[in-house]
Scaffold this active site. Structure first.
Site, PDB file in Angstrom:
ATOM      1  CB  SER A 194      -0.863   0.004   1.266  1.00 24.85           C
ATOM      2  OG  SER A 194      -1.338   1.292   1.541  1.00 24.85           O
ATOM      3  CE1 TYR A 217      -3.403  -0.261   5.047  1.00 27.17           C
ATOM      4  CE2 TYR A 217      -3.936  -2.587   5.266  1.00 27.17           C
ATOM      5  CZ  TYR A 217      -3.721  -1.470   4.473  1.00 27.17           C
ATOM      6  OH  TYR A 217      -3.833  -1.574   3.102  1.00 27.17           O
TER       7      TYR A 217
HETATM    8  N1  LIG Z   1      -8.741  -0.504  -1.115  1.00 23.35           N
HETATM    9  C1  LIG Z   1      -7.700   0.261  -0.785  1.00 23.35           C
HETATM   10  O1  LIG Z   1      -7.839   1.486  -0.540  1.00 23.35           O
HETATM   11  C2  LIG Z   1      -6.338  -0.339  -0.701  1.00 23.35           C
HETATM   12  C3  LIG Z   1      -6.154  -1.706  -0.510  1.00 23.35           C
HETATM   13  N2  LIG Z   1      -4.879  -2.195  -0.404  1.00 23.35           N
HETATM   14  C4  LIG Z   1      -4.651  -3.633  -0.215  1.00 23.35           C
HETATM   15  O2  LIG Z   1      -5.236  -4.339  -1.318  1.00 23.35           O
HETATM   16  C5  LIG Z   1      -5.517  -5.675  -0.921  1.00 23.35           C
HETATM   17  C6  LIG Z   1      -6.913  -6.044  -1.374  1.00 23.35           C
HETATM   18  O3  LIG Z   1      -7.844  -5.256  -0.659  1.00 23.35           O
HETATM   19  P1  LIG Z   1      -9.154  -4.639  -1.336  1.00 23.35           P
HETATM   20  O4  LIG Z   1      -9.377  -5.249  -2.672  1.00 23.35           O
HETATM   21  O5  LIG Z   1      -9.075  -3.171  -1.218  1.00 23.35           O
HETATM   22  O6  LIG Z   1     -10.243  -5.117  -0.285  1.00 23.35           O
HETATM   23  P2  LIG Z   1     -11.579  -5.983  -0.373  1.00 23.35           P
HETATM   24  O7  LIG Z   1     -12.061  -6.020   1.035  1.00 23.35           O
HETATM   25  O8  LIG Z   1     -12.454  -5.494  -1.445  1.00 23.35           O
HETATM   26  O9  LIG Z   1     -11.080  -7.455  -0.810  1.00 23.35           O
HETATM   27  C7  LIG Z   1     -10.387  -8.244   0.096  1.00 23.35           C
HETATM   28  C8  LIG Z   1     -10.331  -9.657  -0.478  1.00 23.35           C
HETATM   29  O10 LIG Z   1      -9.601 -10.494   0.422  1.00 23.35           O
HETATM   30  C9  LIG Z   1     -10.441 -11.576   0.859  1.00 23.35           C
HETATM   31  N3  LIG Z   1     -10.145 -11.854   2.265  1.00 23.35           N
HETATM   32  C10 LIG Z   1     -10.373 -11.032   3.323  1.00 23.35           C
HETATM   33  N4  LIG Z   1      -9.997 -11.628   4.464  1.00 23.35           N
HETATM   34  C11 LIG Z   1      -9.529 -12.854   4.129  1.00 23.35           C
HETATM   35  C12 LIG Z   1      -8.999 -13.943   4.854  1.00 23.35           C
HETATM   36  N5  LIG Z   1      -8.906 -13.885   6.183  1.00 23.35           N
HETATM   37  N6  LIG Z   1      -8.604 -15.047   4.172  1.00 23.35           N
HETATM   38  C13 LIG Z   1      -8.711 -15.114   2.824  1.00 23.35           C
HETATM   39  N7  LIG Z   1      -9.206 -14.109   2.063  1.00 23.35           N
HETATM   40  C14 LIG Z   1      -9.600 -12.998   2.718  1.00 23.35           C
HETATM   41  C15 LIG Z   1     -11.866 -11.093   0.645  1.00 23.35           C
HETATM   42  O11 LIG Z   1     -12.761 -12.155   0.406  1.00 23.35           O
HETATM   43  P3  LIG Z   1     -13.597 -12.853   1.623  1.00 23.35           P
HETATM   44  O12 LIG Z   1     -14.230 -11.744   2.431  1.00 23.35           O
HETATM   45  O13 LIG Z   1     -14.564 -13.718   0.908  1.00 23.35           O
HETATM   46  O14 LIG Z   1     -12.591 -13.617   2.419  1.00 23.35           O
HETATM   47  C16 LIG Z   1     -11.696 -10.283  -0.636  1.00 23.35           C
HETATM   48  O15 LIG Z   1     -11.700 -11.148  -1.746  1.00 23.35           O
HETATM   49  C17 LIG Z   1      -5.310  -5.704   0.609  1.00 23.35           C
HETATM   50  O16 LIG Z   1      -4.059  -6.301   0.902  1.00 23.35           O
HETATM   51  C18 LIG Z   1      -5.276  -4.224   1.005  1.00 23.35           C
HETATM   52  O17 LIG Z   1      -4.494  -3.996   2.166  1.00 23.35           O
HETATM   53  C19 LIG Z   1      -3.756  -1.385  -0.465  1.00 23.35           C
HETATM   54  C20 LIG Z   1      -3.915  -0.034  -0.659  1.00 23.35           C
HETATM   55  C21 LIG Z   1      -5.204   0.568  -0.832  1.00 23.35           C
HETATM   56  C1  LIG Z   2      -5.345   3.422   4.099  1.00 27.92           C
HETATM   57  C2  LIG Z   2      -5.631   3.651   2.710  1.00 27.92           C
HETATM   58  O1  LIG Z   2      -5.784   4.727   2.232  1.00 27.92           O
HETATM   59  C3  LIG Z   2      -5.758   2.524   1.826  1.00 27.92           C
HETATM   60  N1  LIG Z   2      -6.988   1.871   2.018  1.00 27.92           N
HETATM   61  C4  LIG Z   2      -4.608   1.610   2.070  1.00 27.92           C
HETATM   62  O2  LIG Z   2      -4.830   0.407   2.225  1.00 27.92           O
HETATM   63  O3  LIG Z   2      -3.509   2.111   2.066  1.00 27.92           O
END
Ligand SMILES: NC(=O)C1=CN([C@@H]2O[C@H](COP(=O)(O)OP(=O)(O)OC[C@H]3O[C@@H](n4cnc5c(N)ncnc54)[C@H](OP(=O)(O)O)[C@@H]3O)[C@@H](O)[C@H]2O)C=CC1
Ligand SMILES: CC(=O)[C@H](N)C(=O)O
Length: 261
Positions: free
Chosen positions: A142, A155
């Protein structure tokens, strides 16, 4: 990039960035191995990708925040194919609030997913990846990896770990067929904010959010180009550059102001 019908394992494949990564890889001809906790969403996505792109799509419902799950996923992956060419450690979540006030078990659960699962899947699947002519590991960190973020302390620290670990692993594997990249998205319009309890920032998020499909497209392009760090979006690149060059205390004050409840 040449899929040659090899397989890509994507964790967190049923929502947000992971779903887009899996879909875009299927569109490029990769067979996909999909993991998340939701069996119903996995079933639906697998069926859609097979129908739409004619690839093989297998799925396993597993909670990677449970310590034993990474081995279960790795064993399932190895039993599913010997042609694993891509590992995408995407599954992760955030918890928004002061460290002292957030429940400790919940914070430790987040670290198990954001850190331990990434490490264990990588270690267990590296032997398979090394057998390929060309293979890729894409770890999803991130822009929060570039500075401490008060109210997202653990986080952002977990993402600092993912970035640092990815860069060191990349160097160690430089003479192998395995290329390691770290994707560092900024705020992206997914389920992340809801799960993190950040709904109070919805207005701010709408101003800065990128769409998951553009984050995934940028991530895959630079992964195949074997880039070390991938920051989708000009604003996110500028914020990461600022975090590198401005005084840490100033950056932390700005972050705290941005994410203040
Ligand atoms: N969105 C944002 O602003 C940002 C996100 N990120 C990172 O991107 C990645 C994806 O997140 P994002 O797409 O935003 O979030 P979402 O919540 O949309 O997707 C998360 C995915 O991970 C799965 N998941 C969650 N918990 C578990 C678990 N315990 N075991 C297996 N699968 C799991 C969920 O499916 P299910 O619930 O069915 O398990 C889902 O498919 C993360 O690592 C996040 O930190 C980084 C920067 C910015
Ligand atoms: C904290 C944010 O802005 C973002 N969702 C991230 O995962 O970095």
């Amino acid at each position: 990039m040449d899929s040659l019908k090899t397989y890509a394992l994507v964790t967190g494949a049923t929502s947000g960035i992971g779903k887009e990564l899996a879909t875009q890889l299927a569109a490029k001809g990769y067979n996909v191995l999909l993991v998340s906790r939701s069996a119903d969403k996995l079933e639906l996505l697998s069926r859609d990708l097979v129908e739409q792109y004619g690839v093989d799509a297998k799925h396993l419902a597993a909670d990677l925040s449970i310590a034993s799950s990474a081995q279960t996923v790795a064993d399932w992956c190895a039993a599913s194919t010997s042609s694993l060419s891509i590992l995408i450690n995407n599954a992760g979540y955030g918890l928004w609030g002061d460290f002292a006030e957030l429940e400790l078990p919940a914070q430790l659960n987040m670290l198990q997913l954001n850190i331990n699962a990434v490490v264990e899947l990588s270690h267990r699947l590296l032997p398979l990846l090394k057998q390929q002519k060309q293979a890729y590991i894409l770890n999803v960190a991130s822009t929060a990896a570039y500075q401490a973020v008060p109210t997202l302390a653990l986080y952002s620290a977990s993402k600092v770990f993912v970035l640092s670990y990815s860069r060191a692993l990349r160097y160690e594997l430089k003479d192998t067929p395995v290329s390691v990249s770290c994707l560092c998205p900024g705020p992206t319009a997914t389920g992340f904010a809801d799960r993190a309890g950040m709904s109070a920032l919805a207005e701010l998020a709408d101003k800065f959010n990128m769409q998951p499909d553009e984050v995934a497209a940028s991530g895959l392009k630079d992964m195949f180009d074997k880039k070390a760090e991938i920051i989708p979006g000009l604003l996110n690149k500028l914020s990461a550059a600022g975090a590198r060059h401005l005084p840490k205390a100033l950056i932390e004050k700005i972050s705290a102001g941005l994410y203040d409840r």
